[in-house]
Design a protein around this motif. Structure first.
Motif, PDB file in Angstrom:
ATOM      1  N   ARG A  10      -3.897   8.807 -13.438  1.00  0.00           N
ATOM      2  CA  ARG A  10      -4.980   8.907 -12.443  1.00  0.00           C
ATOM      3  C   ARG A  10      -5.221   7.555 -11.782  1.00  0.00           C
ATOM      4  O   ARG A  10      -5.366   7.465 -10.562  1.00  0.00           O
ATOM      5  N   ALA A  12     -14.370   1.969  -5.520  1.00  0.00           N
ATOM      6  CA  ALA A  12     -14.633   3.067  -6.462  1.00  0.00           C
ATOM      7  C   ALA A  12     -13.816   2.905  -7.738  1.00  0.00           C
ATOM      8  O   ALA A  12     -14.311   3.141  -8.843  1.00  0.00           O
ATOM      9  N   ILE A  13     -12.566   2.479  -7.594  1.00  0.00           N
ATOM     10  CA  ILE A  13     -11.700   2.275  -8.772  1.00  0.00           C
ATOM     11  C   ILE A  13     -12.257   1.153  -9.635  1.00  0.00           C
ATOM     12  O   ILE A  13     -12.326   1.260 -10.864  1.00  0.00           O
ATOM     13  N   ASP A  18     -15.091   2.323 -11.762  1.00  0.00           N
ATOM     14  CA  ASP A  18     -14.857   3.503 -12.618  1.00  0.00           C
ATOM     15  C   ASP A  18     -14.670   3.074 -14.075  1.00  0.00           C
ATOM     16  O   ASP A  18     -13.601   2.613 -14.475  1.00  0.00           O
ATOM     17  N   THR A  19     -15.704   3.249 -14.870  1.00  0.00           N
ATOM     18  CA  THR A  19     -15.657   2.811 -16.266  1.00  0.00           C
ATOM     19  C   THR A  19     -14.741   3.673 -17.139  1.00  0.00           C
ATOM     20  O   THR A  19     -14.474   3.315 -18.289  1.00  0.00           O
ATOM     21  N   LYS A  20     -14.263   4.794 -16.611  1.00  0.00           N
ATOM     22  CA  LYS A  20     -13.364   5.650 -17.383  1.00  0.00           C
ATOM     23  C   LYS A  20     -11.914   5.149 -17.326  1.00  0.00           C
ATOM     24  O   LYS A  20     -11.058   5.640 -18.062  1.00  0.00           O
ATOM     25  N   LEU A  21     -11.660   4.180 -16.449  1.00  0.00           N
ATOM     26  CA  LEU A  21     -10.320   3.619 -16.317  1.00  0.00           C
ATOM     27  C   LEU A  21     -10.207   2.333 -17.129  1.00  0.00           C
ATOM     28  O   LEU A  21     -11.199   1.627 -17.350  1.00  0.00           O
ATOM     29  N   ARG A  79      -8.904  -1.647 -13.138  1.00  0.00           N
ATOM     30  CA  ARG A  79     -10.135  -1.970 -12.416  1.00  0.00           C
ATOM     31  C   ARG A  79     -10.082  -3.393 -11.857  1.00  0.00           C
ATOM     32  O   ARG A  79     -10.537  -3.653 -10.731  1.00  0.00           O
TER      33      ARG A  79
END
Length: 232
Positions: free
Chosen positions: A97, A123-124, A127-130, A135
Motif C-alpha cells: 500500500r 497524507a502518506i 499515515d501512522t499505519k505505515l 512516511r
C-alpha cells in the motif's frame, strides 16, 4: 456348582466388560450427539483455516505481481494503469500500500500536478499505519516539491531529524537541509553537511557528486583520499 478360580476370573472379566459396555452406551446416548457436533465443527474450522491459508497466499502472490508490474512501468518512465494503482493503494499489506501510494504521488508529480502530488505525500507522511521509512520518504518528497515556497528554517525544522549521517534518507534530507542553510547564510553549517554527504558511501553517487562540488565552492575539501597501502 462352585466356580473354579479360572472360571471365576473369566466370569469377572465378562462382568467388567458388560459394565464397561453399559457405561459406554450410556455415555454415548448422553453425549454422542454433542461429540459429533464438536468433531464436525472442528473439521470444518480446520478446513476453513486451510482454505484461508491458500486464499491468502494466492492473493498475496497476485498483489505482488500487480505491484511488480506497476513499479516496472513507473521506473521505466511510463504511467501505470490508474485503476490497478488505485486498487493497490487499498491493499491489506502495508508495504504494498505504501509503495503504491508513493508511486501514485510520483506519477502526479511527473504529470505536472504538483498540488495533487503534495497532497498525496502529505497524507502518506501523516499515515501512522505505515512504517516510518515510507512516511519519512514522503515527507522529504513533499518538502522538495514545496522547497521554493517554504522558508529555509521550515525546511531545516522538518528534515533535520532525518539529515543525520547513517540515517536511511541522509542523502536526500541532508542535501535539502544543506541548501536551506546556504539560503540562510549559514555556510558554517552547510559546508560540513555537504562534506559529510560527499564522503558517505551510502549516499547515492549523484548526490555525493553535487555535495563534493558545493563543499569545494565553500573551501571545504570533501575529496576522499584512499588509505595508503604498505608492502610487506
Amino acid at each position: 456348582m462352585a466356580l473354579t478360580p479360572q472360571n471365576s476370573e473369566a466370569f469377572m472379566r465378562e462382568v467388567d466388560e458388560a459394565v464397561r459396555q453399559d457405561q459406554l452406551l450410556t455415555f454415548w446416548e448422553r453425549y454422542g450427539r454433542a461429540l459429533l457436533v464438536v468433531v464436525v465443527l472442528g473439521l470444518a474450522a480446520f478446513g476453513g483455516w486451510l482454505y484461508w491459508q491458500h486464499y491468502s497466499k494466492t492473493q498475496s502472490e497476485a498483489v505482488s505481481e500487480q505491484m511488480d508490474s506497476v513499479l516496472t512501468t513507473a521506473a521505466g518512465g511510463g504511467v501505470p494503469d490508474a485503476k490497478q494503482l488505485e486498487t493497490l493503494t487499498k491493499a491489506s499489506q502495508p508495504g504494498y500500500r505504501a509503495a503504491a501510494l508513493l508511486t501514485q504521488a510520483g506519477v502526479a508529480s511527473r504529470k505536472g500536478d504538483t498540488k495533487g502530488a503534495i497532497a498525496l505525500y502529505t497524507a502518506i507522511a501523516a499515515d501512522t499505519k505505515l512504517d516510518q521509512p515510507y512516511r519519512d520518504l514522503a515527507l522529504i518528497r513533499q518538502t522538495a516539491l514545496e522547497f521554493e515556497s517554504l522558508k529555509p528554517q521550515q525546511v531545516v525544522d522538518r528534515l533535520k531529524p532525518l539529515a543525520i549521517e547513517g540515517a536511511p534518507w541522509f542523502g536526500s534530507a541532508g542535501e535539502l537541509v544543506a541548501i536551506a542553510y546556504m539560503k540562510m547564510g549559514k555556510t558554517d553549517l552547510a559546508g560540513p553537511m555537504f562534506a559529510g554527504l560527499a564522503k558517505d558511501s551510502n549516499v547515492p553517487e549523484s548526490i555525493r557528486s553535487r555535495a563534493r562540488q558545493m563543499a569545494g565552492v565553500m573551501g571545504i575539501d570533501a575529496v576522499e583520499i584512499p588509505a595508503e597501502t604498505t608492502e610487506g
